[in-house]
Scaffold this motif. Structure first.
Motif, mmCIF file in Angstrom:
data_model
loop_
_atom_site.group_PDB
_atom_site.id
_atom_site.type_symbol
_atom_site.label_atom_id
_atom_site.label_comp_id
_atom_site.label_asym_id
_atom_site.label_seq_id
_atom_site.Cartn_x
_atom_site.Cartn_y
_atom_site.Cartn_z
ATOM 1 N N PHE A 16 0.820 -1.205 0.000
ATOM 2 C CA PHE A 16 0.000 0.000 0.000
ATOM 3 C C PHE A 16 0.859 1.262 0.000
ATOM 4 C CE2 PHE A 16 -1.994 3.479 2.332
ATOM 5 C CZ PHE A 16 -3.054 3.746 1.469
ATOM 6 N N ILE A 17 1.867 1.295 0.867
ATOM 7 C CA ILE A 17 2.746 2.470 0.934
ATOM 8 C C ILE A 17 3.447 2.690 -0.403
ATOM 9 C CG2 ILE A 17 4.819 3.438 2.015
ATOM 10 C CD1 ILE A 17 3.926 1.979 4.618
ATOM 11 N N GLY A 18 3.948 1.608 -1.012
ATOM 12 C CA GLY A 18 4.623 1.723 -2.303
ATOM 13 C C GLY A 18 3.701 2.225 -3.398
ATOM 14 N N ALA A 19 2.473 1.699 -3.426
ATOM 15 C CA ALA A 19 1.501 2.150 -4.433
ATOM 16 C C ALA A 19 1.109 3.606 -4.186
ATOM 17 C CB ALA A 19 0.268 1.250 -4.409
ATOM 18 N N PHE A 20 0.955 3.970 -2.924
ATOM 19 C CA PHE A 20 0.625 5.351 -2.591
ATOM 20 C C PHE A 20 1.731 6.299 -3.051
ATOM 21 C CE2 PHE A 20 0.796 9.039 0.195
ATOM 22 C CZ PHE A 20 -0.493 9.540 0.048
ATOM 23 N N LEU A 21 2.990 5.948 -2.760
ATOM 24 C CA LEU A 21 4.104 6.793 -3.202
ATOM 25 C C LEU A 21 4.146 6.906 -4.726
ATOM 26 C CD1 LEU A 21 7.143 5.932 -0.907
ATOM 27 C CD2 LEU A 21 5.919 8.086 -1.084
ATOM 28 N N GLY A 22 3.893 5.802 -5.407
ATOM 29 C CA GLY A 22 3.879 5.828 -6.871
ATOM 30 C C GLY A 22 2.794 6.751 -7.406
ATOM 31 N N HIS A 24 1.440 9.230 -5.773
ATOM 32 C CA HIS A 24 1.818 10.600 -5.395
ATOM 33 C C HIS A 24 2.834 11.178 -6.384
ATOM 34 C CE1 HIS A 24 3.121 14.059 -3.094
ATOM 35 N NE2 HIS A 24 4.364 13.607 -3.174
ATOM 36 N N MET A 25 3.845 10.378 -6.745
ATOM 37 C CA MET A 25 4.863 10.865 -7.689
ATOM 38 C C MET A 25 4.234 11.173 -9.040
ATOM 39 S SD MET A 25 8.331 8.673 -6.924
ATOM 40 C CE MET A 25 7.631 7.159 -7.516
ATOM 41 N N ALA A 26 3.342 10.306 -9.495
ATOM 42 C CA ALA A 26 2.692 10.537 -10.784
ATOM 43 C C ALA A 26 1.844 11.804 -10.749
ATOM 44 C CB ALA A 26 1.828 9.327 -11.157
ATOM 45 N N GLY A 27 1.094 11.970 -9.666
ATOM 46 C CA GLY A 27 0.233 13.148 -9.548
ATOM 47 C C GLY A 27 1.010 14.439 -9.400
ATOM 48 N N ALA A 28 2.116 14.383 -8.673
ATOM 49 C CA ALA A 28 2.907 15.592 -8.426
ATOM 50 C C ALA A 28 3.869 15.901 -9.567
ATOM 51 C CB ALA A 28 3.699 15.437 -7.123
ATOM 52 N N GLY A 29 4.136 14.910 -10.404
ATOM 53 C CA GLY A 29 5.094 15.109 -11.482
ATOM 54 C C GLY A 29 6.531 15.185 -10.984
ATOM 55 N N SER A 30 6.763 14.694 -9.781
ATOM 56 C CA SER A 30 8.101 14.708 -9.187
ATOM 57 C C SER A 30 8.501 13.277 -8.845
ATOM 58 C CB SER A 30 8.104 15.550 -7.910
ATOM 59 O OG SER A 30 9.307 15.356 -7.195
ATOM 60 N N TYR A 31 9.727 12.933 -9.165
ATOM 61 C CA TYR A 31 10.205 11.585 -8.898
ATOM 62 C C TYR A 31 11.251 11.560 -7.782
ATOM 63 C CZ TYR A 31 7.485 10.455 -12.938
ATOM 64 O OH TYR A 31 6.436 10.295 -13.790
ATOM 65 N N ALA A 32 11.115 12.470 -6.824
ATOM 66 C CA ALA A 32 12.056 12.550 -5.712
ATOM 67 C C ALA A 32 12.042 11.275 -4.864
ATOM 68 C CB ALA A 32 11.741 13.756 -4.834
ATOM 69 N N PHE A 33 10.905 10.593 -4.816
ATOM 70 C CA PHE A 33 10.767 9.385 -4.007
ATOM 71 C C PHE A 33 11.080 8.103 -4.780
ATOM 72 C CE2 PHE A 33 7.987 12.304 -1.636
ATOM 73 C CZ PHE A 33 8.416 12.074 -0.346
ATOM 74 N N MET A 85 16.846 5.294 3.906
ATOM 75 C CA MET A 85 17.012 5.809 2.546
ATOM 76 C C MET A 85 16.222 7.101 2.362
ATOM 77 S SD MET A 85 16.122 3.901 -1.031
ATOM 78 C CE MET A 85 17.511 2.796 -0.927
ATOM 79 N N TRP A 86 15.009 7.137 2.899
ATOM 80 C CA TRP A 86 14.180 8.339 2.818
ATOM 81 C C TRP A 86 14.874 9.505 3.512
ATOM 82 C CZ3 TRP A 86 10.806 9.926 7.170
ATOM 83 C CH2 TRP A 86 10.025 11.042 6.854
ATOM 84 N N MET A 87 15.367 9.248 4.732
ATOM 85 C CA MET A 87 16.041 10.328 5.475
ATOM 86 C C MET A 87 17.347 10.738 4.786
ATOM 87 S SD MET A 87 15.283 9.566 9.538
ATOM 88 C CE MET A 87 16.494 8.302 9.673
ATOM 89 N N TYR A 88 18.078 9.763 4.251
ATOM 90 C CA TYR A 88 19.357 10.056 3.592
ATOM 91 C C TYR A 88 19.154 10.902 2.335
ATOM 92 C CZ TYR A 88 24.012 9.210 1.658
ATOM 93 O OH TYR A 88 25.274 9.360 1.154
ATOM 94 N N ASN A 89 18.138 10.565 1.564
ATOM 95 C CA ASN A 89 17.894 11.273 0.300
ATOM 96 C C ASN A 89 17.196 12.615 0.473
ATOM 97 O OD1 ASN A 89 18.976 9.600 -1.872
ATOM 98 N ND2 ASN A 89 17.509 8.082 -1.154
ATOM 99 N N LEU A 90 16.291 12.721 1.439
ATOM 100 C CA LEU A 90 15.479 13.928 1.552
ATOM 101 C C LEU A 90 15.693 14.715 2.852
ATOM 102 C CD1 LEU A 90 12.192 12.428 0.099
ATOM 103 C CD2 LEU A 90 13.875 13.827 -1.083
ATOM 104 N N ASN A 91 16.226 14.075 3.895
ATOM 105 C CA ASN A 91 16.466 14.686 5.208
ATOM 106 C C ASN A 91 15.317 15.604 5.639
ATOM 107 O OD1 ASN A 91 17.615 15.333 7.618
ATOM 108 N ND2 ASN A 91 19.424 16.315 6.780
#
Length: 130
Positions: A16-22, A24-33, A85-91
């Protein structure tokens, strides 16, 4: 609780979390995650689901200390790696780089240990239930 049920439920949460992030990225147009999304789906959803299938298919005693160690290192390692990984990439909390790096490494190392323990599991418990 049976190991396969615990792992299956954790896999469902990761899915669920993975699908939600996917979405979110599609809707926001950002692939930061993107790397976090991929690892959540691979080490969380896919790996934990595969482990759940193993425990459902093969006879592993509930009292097995090896199974206990494997299941909990898999769960804690997948959480540690993906959160690290989330904290390392985005802090997002502006934490110190040293803390984040250690958190990430410990999470990844715990996950690696779970994969090694799974190798031992497959050699120790290979009798099918069916």
């Amino acid at each position: 609780m049976q190991w396969n049920v615990l792992l299956l439920r954790m896999a469902a949460i990761y899915g669920f979390i993975g699908a939600f992030l996917g979405s979110h990225m599609a809707g926001a147009g950002s692939y930061a995650f993107k790397p976090i999304h991929a690892h959540i789906l691979v080490v969380g959803w896919l790996s934990l689901f595969a482990y759940s299938s193993y425990y459902r298919s093969y006879h592993v005693p509930e009292s097995s200390k090896l199974a206990f160690a494997h299941v909990w290192t898999a769960i804690l390692g997948s959480i540690g790696l993906t959160v690290g990984m989330w904290m390392y990439n985005l802090n997002p909390f502006n934490l110190s780089t040293g803390f984040i790096t250690v958190f990430y490494i410990v999470g990844g190392s715990t996950l690696l240990l779970s994969f090694l323990l799974f190798v031992f599991m497959t050699f120790r418990y290979s009798e099918s239930r069916g």
